[in-house]
Design an enzyme around this catalytic site. Structure first.
Site, PDB file in Angstrom:
ATOM      1  N   VAL A  23      -4.670  -3.805   1.211  1.00 52.25           N
ATOM      2  CA  VAL A  23      -5.500  -4.979   1.496  1.00 52.25           C
ATOM      3  C   VAL A  23      -6.495  -4.600   2.591  1.00 52.25           C
ATOM      4  CG1 VAL A  23      -5.461  -7.290   2.505  1.00 52.25           C
ATOM      5  CG2 VAL A  23      -3.824  -6.671   0.711  1.00 52.25           C
TER       6      VAL A  23
ATOM      7  N   THR B  59      20.301  -6.368  13.853  1.00 52.70           N
ATOM      8  CA  THR B  59      20.148  -7.783  13.522  1.00 52.70           C
ATOM      9  C   THR B  59      18.872  -8.115  12.742  1.00 52.70           C
ATOM     10  OG1 THR B  59      19.291  -7.919  15.754  1.00 52.70           O
ATOM     11  CG2 THR B  59      21.485  -8.822  15.375  1.00 52.70           C
TER      12      THR B  59
ATOM     13  N   LYS C  78      30.719  -1.393   6.584  1.00 48.51           N
ATOM     14  CA  LYS C  78      30.662  -1.355   8.059  1.00 48.51           C
ATOM     15  C   LYS C  78      31.530  -2.480   8.617  1.00 48.51           C
ATOM     16  CE  LYS C  78      27.303  -2.460  11.705  1.00 48.51           C
ATOM     17  NZ  LYS C  78      25.877  -2.732  12.001  1.00 48.51           N
TER      18      LYS C  78
ATOM     19  N   SER D 244       0.835  -1.191   0.000  1.00 45.61           N
ATOM     20  CA  SER D 244       0.000   0.000   0.000  1.00 45.61           C
ATOM     21  C   SER D 244       0.872   1.244   0.000  1.00 45.61           C
ATOM     22  CB  SER D 244      -0.888  -0.008   1.246  1.00 45.61           C
ATOM     23  OG  SER D 244      -1.325   1.299   1.492  1.00 45.61           O
TER      24      SER D 244
HETATM   25  C1  LIG Z   1      13.995   2.377  15.061  1.00 43.48           C
HETATM   26  C2  LIG Z   1      14.345   1.199  14.222  1.00 43.48           C
HETATM   27  C3  LIG Z   1      15.669   1.005  13.827  1.00 43.48           C
HETATM   28  C4  LIG Z   1      16.020  -0.105  13.062  1.00 43.48           C
HETATM   29  N1  LIG Z   1      17.323  -0.315  12.732  1.00 43.48           N
HETATM   30  C5  LIG Z   1      17.667  -1.445  12.063  1.00 43.48           C
HETATM   31  C6  LIG Z   1      19.011  -1.700  11.697  1.00 43.48           C
HETATM   32  O1  LIG Z   1      19.916  -0.929  11.943  1.00 43.48           O
HETATM   33  N2  LIG Z   1      19.273  -2.852  11.026  1.00 43.48           N
HETATM   34  C7  LIG Z   1      18.306  -3.747  10.692  1.00 43.48           C
HETATM   35  O2  LIG Z   1      18.604  -4.784  10.105  1.00 43.48           O
HETATM   36  N3  LIG Z   1      17.022  -3.489  10.988  1.00 43.48           N
HETATM   37  C8  LIG Z   1      16.680  -2.386  11.658  1.00 43.48           C
HETATM   38  N4  LIG Z   1      15.374  -2.141  11.937  1.00 43.48           N
HETATM   39  C9  LIG Z   1      14.365  -3.069  11.450  1.00 43.48           C
HETATM   40  C10 LIG Z   1      14.099  -2.824   9.982  1.00 43.48           C
HETATM   41  O3  LIG Z   1      13.682  -1.501   9.791  1.00 43.48           O
HETATM   42  C11 LIG Z   1      13.031  -3.772   9.491  1.00 43.48           C
HETATM   43  O4  LIG Z   1      13.341  -5.073   9.872  1.00 43.48           O
HETATM   44  C12 LIG Z   1      12.980  -3.769   7.993  1.00 43.48           C
HETATM   45  O5  LIG Z   1      12.840  -2.467   7.513  1.00 43.48           O
HETATM   46  C13 LIG Z   1      11.856  -4.619   7.489  1.00 43.48           C
HETATM   47  O6  LIG Z   1      10.632  -4.017   7.745  1.00 43.48           O
HETATM   48  P1  LIG Z   1       9.351  -4.707   7.130  1.00 43.48           P
HETATM   49  O7  LIG Z   1       9.542  -4.835   5.676  1.00 43.48           O
HETATM   50  O8  LIG Z   1       9.074  -5.932   7.909  1.00 43.48           O
HETATM   51  O9  LIG Z   1       8.172  -3.692   7.470  1.00 43.48           O
HETATM   52  P2  LIG Z   1       7.805  -2.265   6.851  1.00 43.48           P
HETATM   53  O10 LIG Z   1       8.965  -1.512   6.369  1.00 43.48           O
HETATM   54  O11 LIG Z   1       6.930  -1.610   7.873  1.00 43.48           O
HETATM   55  O12 LIG Z   1       6.916  -2.609   5.578  1.00 43.48           O
HETATM   56  C14 LIG Z   1       5.580  -3.011   5.696  1.00 43.48           C
HETATM   57  C15 LIG Z   1       4.966  -3.064   4.316  1.00 43.48           C
HETATM   58  O13 LIG Z   1       3.665  -3.616   4.415  1.00 43.48           O
HETATM   59  C16 LIG Z   1       2.755  -2.841   3.674  1.00 43.48           C
HETATM   60  N5  LIG Z   1       1.423  -3.024   4.231  1.00 43.48           N
HETATM   61  C17 LIG Z   1       1.053  -3.086   5.536  1.00 43.48           C
HETATM   62  N6  LIG Z   1      -0.274  -3.294   5.627  1.00 43.48           N
HETATM   63  C18 LIG Z   1      -0.742  -3.363   4.368  1.00 43.48           C
HETATM   64  C19 LIG Z   1      -2.047  -3.531   3.794  1.00 43.48           C
HETATM   65  N7  LIG Z   1      -3.140  -3.687   4.549  1.00 43.48           N
HETATM   66  N8  LIG Z   1      -2.165  -3.547   2.451  1.00 43.48           N
HETATM   67  C20 LIG Z   1      -1.078  -3.401   1.660  1.00 43.48           C
HETATM   68  N9  LIG Z   1       0.160  -3.220   2.134  1.00 43.48           N
HETATM   69  C21 LIG Z   1       0.323  -3.206   3.476  1.00 43.48           C
HETATM   70  C22 LIG Z   1       3.298  -1.423   3.780  1.00 43.48           C
HETATM   71  O14 LIG Z   1       2.802  -0.603   2.746  1.00 43.48           O
HETATM   72  C23 LIG Z   1       4.804  -1.704   3.645  1.00 43.48           C
HETATM   73  O15 LIG Z   1       5.115  -1.815   2.268  1.00 43.48           O
HETATM   74  C24 LIG Z   1      15.009  -1.020  12.673  1.00 43.48           C
HETATM   75  C25 LIG Z   1      13.681  -0.802  13.039  1.00 43.48           C
HETATM   76  C26 LIG Z   1      13.350   0.286  13.810  1.00 43.48           C
HETATM   77  C27 LIG Z   1      11.922   0.482  14.201  1.00 43.48           C
END
Ligand SMILES: Cc1cc2nc3c(=O)[nH]c(=O)nc-3n(C[C@H](O)[C@H](O)[C@H](O)COP(=O)(O)OP(=O)(O)OC[C@H]3O[C@@H](n4cnc5c(N)ncnc54)[C@H](O)[C@@H]3O)c2cc1C
Length: 503
Positions: free
Chosen positions: A189, A348, A82, A43
């Site tokens: 979704v 991590t 890094k 989304s």
């Molecule tokens: C403060 C912070 C610091 C971090 N630092 C690190 C780091 O240094 N190193 C590291 O490895 N990780 C780090 N992380 C973790 C890292 O950011 C995440 O593991 C990584 O970005 C993966 O995120 P994700 O794809 O799971 O979720 P998100 O990036 O949140 O993506 C979620 C996706 O789902 C979609 N979505 C959700 N609901 C719907 C719906 N109903 N319909 C359609 N689409 C939907 C959204 O549009 C988006 O595309 C950090 C996290 C935080 C919070």
């Protein structure tokens, strides 16, 4: 394992953050020519978490596995090399106010034993040098802002990870996956339809499209829309020993000479990261909202960065720390923040993402989608989460700050796992940590070297006593020789800036 197995499945990935696009690329590579039909839905309104800019060496293996050159992806993601992480101001023990957690190098085998030996002696009260930094090449490279790639005449490997712009990394992986056949649907979704047996059958979008699938991957971020929302898999919080649940993020300008380490500085109610990219420095303060407000955290971070009068906008985030009980449940796999998150102190999360995806692919290659191997897979992923949690918790237990309730409560927190308790006991009783961890079969995602660095880095030693000058612990390790050896090795590495100039 049968790599020949056909994977004639319609695989639907919900979410286009780093987790979604890593999953799409990995599955496409392994299953794209075996009949898998992969669709990713994201989304544009919800967006991604937009942080997560430091990695472990696992990300390098991911890129290497896909055959992607650094010269191809790094410039597009403003990425830098890094070599490890510095921890500053976590300990108040004199001489231990800062230490470096290095990624491993082949050179370490010449210095590691001396370090282990000295920590052993120091734990017995012998006054020898037992701070990790002088023993490790990566610490020297970080200090000198050098990159990890040795000159040709020095054929010794240094492990490394990356710093990168999370948004650009997602874009890069998206372009690659869609160019190679992953279908990309941009819609929200709004409904999840289940079959009679409880499996997920299809997803309905706000554009009224029904997307059917055989298998679903939940990469929807902290929401965990499928795994937690639809399938009700319980979430196991780690809040009892990891207090941080919020972050505030503020960029600053890039430095001319780019560093090659993440710096993690303890603050009043948490810690702040500093991540050097080619176009900016990523900064963020990870804190506990139980101890300070978002405004207080932002002000403290602005103060530390000299941005009190700046109108650079800060971004505030909430974090849900813990993990789901089952990462693969029914016809759904959770990857990324939807499966769980441990605060980012050791960067991590993407490591766990890659491990989850590739363990899953291997399990399916071996057993198909029948569910055989699922229990073992879930146990492995859970253990991976718990091992990382223990290592992070150790930082908080080891801290010796007492300036706020936050640090006092962290230091006295007795909610630690049996595994961590065992490791601390081995250390305190001056036993050989590597041998004992092996003998007691204490699983850890971290090598003994990482544990030694952490425990020694905080100066977790008893008071020293006068030692005869001919004591073997004093005579055996000559620090001048070690300094000279590490310094000479470091001469074989160019600066980070130079190493980033890809031809
Ligand atoms: C403060 C912070 C610091 C971090 N630092 C690190 C780091 O240094 N190193 C590291 O490895 N990780 C780090 N992380 C973790 C890292 O950011 C995440 O593991 C990584 O970005 C993966 O995120 P994700 O794809 O799971 O979720 P998100 O990036 O949140 O993506 C979620 C996706 O789902 C979609 N979505 C959700 N609901 C719907 C719906 N109903 N319909 C359609 N689409 C939907 C959204 O549009 C988006 O595309 C950090 C996290 C935080 C919070």
């Amino acid at each position: 394992m049968s790599r020949d197995r056909q994977i004639e499945q319609r695989i639907v990935i919900l979410g286009g953050g780093s987790a979604g696009w890593i999953t799409a690329n990995a599955m496409l590579q392994r299953w794209g020519d075996k009949g898998a039909d992969i669709t990713l839905i994201e989304s544009p309104d919800i967006g991604t978490v937009g942080v997560g800019e430091g990695s472990t060496p696992r990300l390098k293996f991911f890129f290497d596995g896909l055959g992607i050159q650094e010269s191809e992806w790094m410039p597009k993601c403003n990425a830098t090399y890094k070599v490890g992480i510095s921890f500053a101001n976590w300990s108040t023990v004199p001489g231990f106010d800062r230490y470096f957690h290095p990624f491993a190098s082949e050179i370490d085998r010449h210095t590691k034993t001396a370090f282990f030996f000295n920590t052993y002696a120091r734990r017995q009260g012998v006054d020898v040098h037992a701070h990790p930094d002088r023993f490790f090449l990566a610490a020297r490279l970080a200090h000198n802002r050098q990159g990890p790639k040795p000159n040709e005449n020095f054929p010794f490997f240094v492990e490394y990870g990356y710093h990168f712009d999370a948004g650009l990394l997602g874009e890069y992986l998206k372009e690659r996956a869609t160019a190679q056949g992953v279908k990309h649907v941009q819609a929200k979704v709004v409904e999840v339809n289940q079959a009679e047996d409880g499996d997920i059958a299809s997803l309905l979008t706000d554009t009224n499209e029904v997307i059917e699938g055989d298998f679903f991957v939940d990469c929807s971020g902290f929401r965990g829309t499928l795994i937690q929302g639809t399938l009700d898999v319980p979430f196991h919080s780690f809040a009892e020993n990891l207090f941080n649940d919020a972050a505030v993020v503020l960029p600053t300008d890039a430095e001319e000479t780019i560093g090659s380490q993440t710096i993690s500085t303890a603050m009043k109610y948490g810690w702040a990261w500093q991540i050097p990219l080619t176009h900016r420095i990523g900064n963020g303060y990870v804190y506990s909202s139980g101890f300070c407000s978002a405004d207080e955290a932002e002000t403290e971070l602005r103060g530390a960065l000299g941005l009190l009068d700046s109108d650079t906008e800060a971004r505030h985030l909430k974090m849900k720390v813990g993990r789901v009980d089952q990462h693969w449940h029914r016809n759904c796999l959770a990857v990324g923040l939807s499966q769980g998150f441990i605060e980012p102190l050791e960067a991590t999360a993407l490591n766990l993402v890659c491990n989850t995806v590739y363990d899953f692919i291997d399990t399916v290659d071996a057993h198909g989608f029948s569910g055989e191997g699922r229990e073992a897979f879930n146990e492995t992923v859970n253990l991976g989460f718990e091992n990382v949690r223990d290592y992070i918790v150790a930082h908080y237990i080891m801290n010796s700050r007492d300036d706020t309730d936050y640090w006092r409560q962290n230091g006295s927190n007795s909610n630690v796992s049996e595994r961590l308790q065992q490791i601390l006991t081995i250390w305190k009783s001056a036993q050989n940590l590597s041998q004992e961890m092996e003998r007691l079969k204490i699983p850890s995602s971290y090598t003994p070297m990482s544990w030694y660095c952490l425990l020694a880095g905080y100066g977790f030693y008893p008071a020293t006593r006068p030692v005869p000058a001919d004591h073997p612990a004093v005579t055996r390790v000559d620090m001048a020789t070690i300094d000279d050896f590490v310094r000479r090795c470091s001469l074989n590495f160019r600066s980070q800036n130079e190493q980033l100039h890809f031809q």
